[in-house]
Design a protein around this motif. Structure first.
Motif, short mmCIF file in Angstrom:
data_model
loop_
_atom_site.label_atom_id
_atom_site.label_comp_id
_atom_site.label_asym_id
_atom_site.label_seq_id
_atom_site.Cartn_x
_atom_site.Cartn_y
_atom_site.Cartn_z
N ILE A 172 0.73 -0.95 -0.35
CA ILE A 172 0.20 0.08 -0.23
C ILE A 172 1.33 1.16 0.06
N ALA A 173 1.96 1.66 0.92
CA ALA A 173 2.91 2.65 0.57
C ALA A 173 3.78 2.30 -0.38
N GLY A 174 4.16 1.49 -1.26
CA GLY A 174 4.23 2.14 -2.26
C GLY A 174 3.42 2.18 -3.40
N LEU A 175 2.47 1.70 -3.48
CA LEU A 175 1.65 2.28 -4.31
C LEU A 175 1.18 4.21 -3.80
N ALA A 176 1.24 4.09 -2.87
CA ALA A 176 0.96 6.05 -2.61
C ALA A 176 2.05 6.50 -2.81
N VAL A 177 3.33 5.92 -2.87
CA VAL A 177 4.98 6.72 -3.18
C VAL A 177 4.42 6.56 -4.81
N ALA A 178 3.88 5.71 -5.97
CA ALA A 178 3.93 5.98 -6.36
C ALA A 178 3.04 7.26 -7.67
N LEU A 179 2.64 6.82 -6.56
CA LEU A 179 1.06 8.23 -7.38
C LEU A 179 1.50 9.42 -6.79
N SER A 180 2.26 9.13 -5.63
CA SER A 180 2.92 10.85 -5.29
C SER A 180 3.94 10.90 -6.23
N ALA A 181 4.86 10.02 -6.92
CA ALA A 181 5.70 10.52 -7.63
C ALA A 181 5.53 10.94 -8.91
N ALA A 182 4.03 10.43 -9.73
CA ALA A 182 4.00 10.81 -11.14
C ALA A 182 3.14 11.65 -10.81
N VAL A 183 2.53 12.54 -10.00
CA VAL A 183 1.73 13.78 -9.57
C VAL A 183 3.15 14.79 -10.37
N ARG A 184 3.67 14.00 -8.75
CA ARG A 184 5.12 15.12 -9.00
C ARG A 184 6.42 14.95 -9.92
N GLY A 185 6.18 14.72 -11.27
CA GLY A 185 6.62 14.62 -12.27
C GLY A 185 7.85 13.13 -12.22
N ARG A 243 3.40 -3.80 -6.40
CA ARG A 243 2.11 -5.26 -6.95
C ARG A 243 3.15 -6.11 -6.55
N ALA A 244 4.88 -6.51 -6.60
CA ALA A 244 5.35 -7.47 -6.66
C ALA A 244 5.28 -8.05 -5.04
N ARG A 245 5.45 -7.43 -4.22
CA ARG A 245 5.18 -7.53 -2.88
C ARG A 245 3.98 -7.72 -2.11
N PHE A 246 2.85 -7.63 -3.19
CA PHE A 246 1.39 -8.03 -2.43
C PHE A 246 0.48 -7.99 -3.40
N ALA A 247 0.28 -9.51 -3.95
CA ALA A 247 -0.21 -9.93 -5.48
C ALA A 247 -1.64 -8.59 -4.93
N PRO A 248 -2.80 -9.08 -3.82
CA PRO A 248 -4.08 -8.90 -3.41
C PRO A 248 -4.01 -7.34 -4.43
N LEU A 249 -3.64 -6.36 -4.65
CA LEU A 249 -3.24 -5.69 -5.05
C LEU A 249 -3.55 -4.94 -6.47
N ARG A 250 -4.22 -6.38 -7.21
CA ARG A 250 -4.87 -6.16 -8.84
C ARG A 250 -5.47 -6.71 -8.76
N GLN A 251 -6.46 -7.11 -6.98
CA GLN A 251 -7.76 -8.03 -7.32
C GLN A 251 -8.33 -6.48 -6.57
N ASP A 252 -8.08 -5.46 -5.88
CA ASP A 252 -8.52 -4.14 -5.17
C ASP A 252 -8.87 -2.92 -6.22
N MET A 253 -10.21 -2.58 -6.08
CA MET A 253 -10.96 -1.72 -7.12
C MET A 253 -10.19 -0.50 -6.63
N ALA A 254 -10.46 -0.52 -5.15
CA ALA A 254 -10.04 1.52 -5.61
C ALA A 254 -7.97 1.29 -6.15
N VAL A 255 -6.93 0.25 -5.48
CA VAL A 255 -6.26 0.10 -6.40
C VAL A 255 -6.00 0.42 -7.45
N ALA A 256 -7.47 0.38 -8.57
CA ALA A 256 -7.21 -0.03 -9.96
C ALA A 256 -7.62 1.65 -10.33
N GLY A 257 -8.40 1.96 -9.64
CA GLY A 257 -8.56 4.00 -10.20
C GLY A 257 -7.11 4.55 -9.20
N VAL A 258 -6.44 4.02 -8.41
CA VAL A 258 -5.08 4.99 -7.98
C VAL A 258 -3.95 4.95 -9.48
#
Length: 804
Positions: free
Chosen positions: A543-556, A569-584
């Motif tokens: 989850i932290a990696g996802l948040a960091v990725a979003l922050s980095a993408a927005v900041r360019g 994605r590699a560390r926590f496989a269930p991220l692939r099936q989470d709808m909220a994660v898909a939106g991020v």
């Protein structure tokens, strides 16, 4: 020392004492002062030719590891310093945790400074920011942010550990392995293991036991920790950096896993088992009057292995422990282990609803939705209802609709009344997924007034997001401020690091819906990233990696965003099936495309569509809108138009003004919609106050320097000032103007290299800096000149000579 003085260098292991000694020797040589460097383990009379039992006058003496001197050698050197016979530099290790017994040699050497015979210089462990820079400078700057943050935590300020950890992580990454797995599983014969062992030399046996105990029960509440280990030992390890205490009402404790594993090897398996047994005994002796889920998981391990229990265990406590262990493993994505715990519990309590839910979830998540599942007929317990609501939503979005409906039926049969917050929360979520934003806003508002604690917090957050979709910037920001006050000031108990990360992602997404960035949120994500690294389980790292990725993408910072998302994605496989994660992920894809990374953006969007092609309306719209952005920025206007028509169809009969207004504006830019689209935008946003309201209400500007389509699509992501690189040539600031003169020399260099067509990696190699530093400079420069993307920054400087 060059003028005959003595120095005592004091610091914990790994703070650079040896490196400092070598630099001192070099500096003395430049001043034509001879020096001898010896180790404290050497006997001074043997190592040096002396006269009268003292070192030769005129040469400086550098004594590394001086705390290891034998008493006779220490006495000789102390006498030489007191008689001013020879300048000496002593390097003395100061343990991070006080030694169990006194050390007369160390005491005597430190006494030289306190009595005025030598100057004392204290070397401190590296702080977090310095440690991150150290990792980057050591050649490991291409690791993802969560890996770097974890390495910083594991090293505990030690340069020696940082160097070894960075090397192991870098080699693992080059081989295609997860670097965090590599640093967790260190062979006993590895050089890193030797370094870890040396860093534990300052801990006595009791401190080692406390460190191992906390590591064996991760997330142990402070109040429960003092039931099984002495308070003073916990406090000493916290001060030394071996333990991290979560800033929450429970004060959960997390041990440095690298050092704790080294401590476990020193103690041996028998002592570790005895520590676990002692903690479980304390829990059982309480008869359930106090309960610790981490210790309960230890009890479940003993039950599963079939070993002798350290104390009599009532059946109901055994069932509770197995249920807790199953839930924790399900949440962490370890479904086989969760099934084993739940199945054992079911064998002794077939009607336990909590165990039934965990067994079902483990099997459904493992792809076996019909493997002899028995679901509860009725759910009335508050905890079971909350769990069932989460599971029914998870199963539904994964396509197991019949199983999800069974759970919802059990929830309805056990409902206590119309104000049940579980059902209300599900209703609000469903309204948002259907793009019924006015109804979602009103339902969340009413629910917040009828609930407290975390439920109210999430209702505020959902209302804020709904208001953002409705272009109500003032209302959304007012609610986000209320959420921040509760989270930051600790007014809402029980929030985990994962909860806070999700709150920040929803807050950032709300700002993005309104068309603006939110720098304070990026800073808070960085703080939560540090907490996540200290907790270290796969779920929070994902989850932290996802948040960091979003922050980095927005900041360019596109490279950092891609690295962080791939690692998550590699560390926590269930991220692939989470709808909220898909939106991020779709937000990440949009901003990657805006920075010229359309290939990677397309790959992310296609993965999301593969899983969610039959998902709810809001996600289907987001997929179509993202595809239109990527195609347009990739100059595939026909494909962009087709995707855009799909997005417009999704909002035709829905009250979703911000989404529809963006789509209409993009349609005008693609010449598939005309003036009537602008009129509809004005009707949609006539009383809105979002940052994009003004920009979307006017036709796309026909820029002679930049394609209209690209300019218009970039303008729908983040509202920009008239000085944007996408504005007209006349309005754009030029080098030498007030806007460009605020750039640093390095930012100007990087901007011109972007204009020359270089990638971030090529720029980093050309300027001999890290890719991460390049990305940071780009983000700062874009903000100064109003460039909406990396490419926009380069185009702004294209054809212009940037002076010094």
């Amino acid at each position: 020392m060059a003028s005959g003085g003595a120095v005592v260098l004091v610091g914990p292991l790994g703070t650079g004492k040896t490196e400092t000694m070598h630099r001192v020797a070099h500096a003395l040589a430049e001043r034509d002062v001879a020096s001898d460097l010896i180790r404290g383990l050497a006997r001074v009379p043997t190592a040096l030719a002396g006269s009268g039992g003292l070192p030769v006058a005129g040469a400086a003496l550098l004594v590394d590891d001086a705390h290891d001197l034998d008493p006779d050698s220490a006495s000789m050197l102390i006498e030489a310093v007191c008689r001013q016979r020879v300048p000496v530099c002593f390097a003395v290790e100061a343990p991070t945790v006080a030694r169990a017994s006194s050390d007369p040699v160390t005491g005597a050497l430190l006494g030289l400074a306190s009595k005025g015979f030598a100057r004392r210089i204290d070397l401190e462990p590296l702080g977090d920011a310095e440690a991150r820079s150290f990792v980057v400078e050591s050649g490991a700057g291409d690791l993802d942010d969560m890996t770097i943050e974890t390495i910083v935590w594991l090293a505990n300020g030690s340069r020696a550990l940082l160097k070894e950890l960075a090397e192991v992580a870098r080699e693992a990454s080059a081989d295609g392995r997860d670097p965090l797995v590599a640093v967790r599983d260190v062979p006993v014969w590895a050089r890193l293991a030797d370094t870890v062992h040396s860093h534990l030399a300052g801990l006595d046996a009791d401190h080692l036991r406390t460190l191992v105990t906390v590591h064996r029960f991760p997330g142990l509440a402070s109040a429960h920790a003092v039931r099984i280990r002495p308070q003073h030992e916990i406090d000493a390890l916290r001060r030394g950096g071996y333990l991290h205490r979560e800033e929450s009402h429970t004060g959960s404790l997390w041990a440095n896993p690298l050092l704790a594993q080294g401590a476990a090897r020193i103690l041996g398996a028998a002592q570790v088992d005895a520590l676990v047994g002692s903690a479980v005994s304390r829990l059982l002796e309480g008869g359930g009057r106090w309960w610790s889920p981490p210790i309960a998981t230890g009890l479940a391990d003993l039950l599963l292995r079939g070993g002798a229990l350290p104390a009599p265990a009532p059946a109901h406590l055994c069932q509770r422990a197995l249920r807790d262990a199953a839930r924790r493993n399900n949440d962490d994505g370890r479904w086989a282990a969760a099934e084993a715990y739940a199945a054992m519990g079911i064998a002794g309590a077939a009607d336990d609803a909590g165990l039934q839910l965990e067994l079902a979830h483990a099997r459904v998540s493992a792809g076996e939705p019909s493997a002899g599942l028995r679901l509860p007929e009725i759910l009335s317990d508050e905890e079971d209802r909350a769990r069932a609501l989460l599971l029914s939503a998870t199963w539904g979005v994964r396509g197991y609709t019949s199983r999800a409906q069974e759970l919802r039926s059990a929830l309805e049969r056990g409902a206590s009344g119309p104000e049940d917050p579980h059902v209300t929360f599900a209703l609000i979520d469903a309204l948002g997924l259907s793009l019924e934003w006015p109804e979602a806003r009103d339902a969340a508002h009413d629910a917040a007034r009828a609930t407290t604690g975390q439920w109210r917090l999430w209702c505020w957050l959902m209302e804020a997001y709904a208001r953002g979709e409705l272009a109500d910037a003032e209302g959304a920001k007012r609610l986000l401020t209320r959420v921040d006050e509760d989270v930051i000031d600790g007014g809402t108990p029980g929030l985990t690091t994962t909860d806070r990360l999700w709150i920040l992602m929803v807050e950032l997404a709300t700002h993005l819906v309104l068309g603006e960035d939110a720098p304070p949120i990026h800073e808070r994500i960085a703080r939560e990233r540090r907490r996540a690294a200290r907790e270290g389980n796969d779920r929070v790292l994902g989850i932290a990696g996802l948040a960091v990725a979003l922050s980095a993408a927005v900041r360019g910072e596109s490279d950092a965003a891609v690295r962080s998302l791939d690692a998550a994605r590699a560390r926590f496989a269930p991220l692939r099936q989470d709808m909220a994660v898909a939106g991020v992920k779709l937000w990440i894809a949009q901003f990657l495309a805006s920075n010229g990374r359309t290939g990677e953006a397309r790959a992310i969007a296609e993965r999301v569509e593969t899983v969610w092609s039959e998902g709810p309306l809001s996600l289907r719209h987001a997929c179509a809108a993202t595809r239109s952005i990527i195609d347009a920025l990739d100059q595939r206007n026909d494909e962009a138009a087709r995707a855009l028509r799909g997005a417009l169809a999704a909002t035709t009969s829905r009250q979703s003004p911000m989404r529809r207004a963006r789509d209409l504006y993009r349609g005008v830019a693609l010449d598939v919609l005309g003036e009537e689209a602008l009129l509809e935008i004005r009707r949609l946003l006539h009383d809105g106050r979002s940052p994009l309201t003004h920009a979307l209400s006017h036709p796309p500007h026909r820029s002679p320097r930049e394609g209209t389509v690209r300019s218009a699509f970039l303008g729908t992501l983040i509202a920009r000032t008239p000085s944007s690189s996408d504005a007209s040539a006349a309005a754009s600031p030029r080098p030498g103007s007030a806007e460009s003169s605020s750039l640093t020399r390095r930012e100007c260099e990087i901007a011109t290299l972007i204009a020359a067509g270089m990638s971030n990696r090529q720029i980093a190699d050309h300027l001999f800096i890290s890719v991460r530093t390049v990305e940071s400079h780009i983000y700062q420069a874009r903000g100064k000149v109003g460039a909406g993307s990396r490419r926009g920054l380069g185009e702004y400087f294209a054809g212009h000579a940037i002076g010094a």
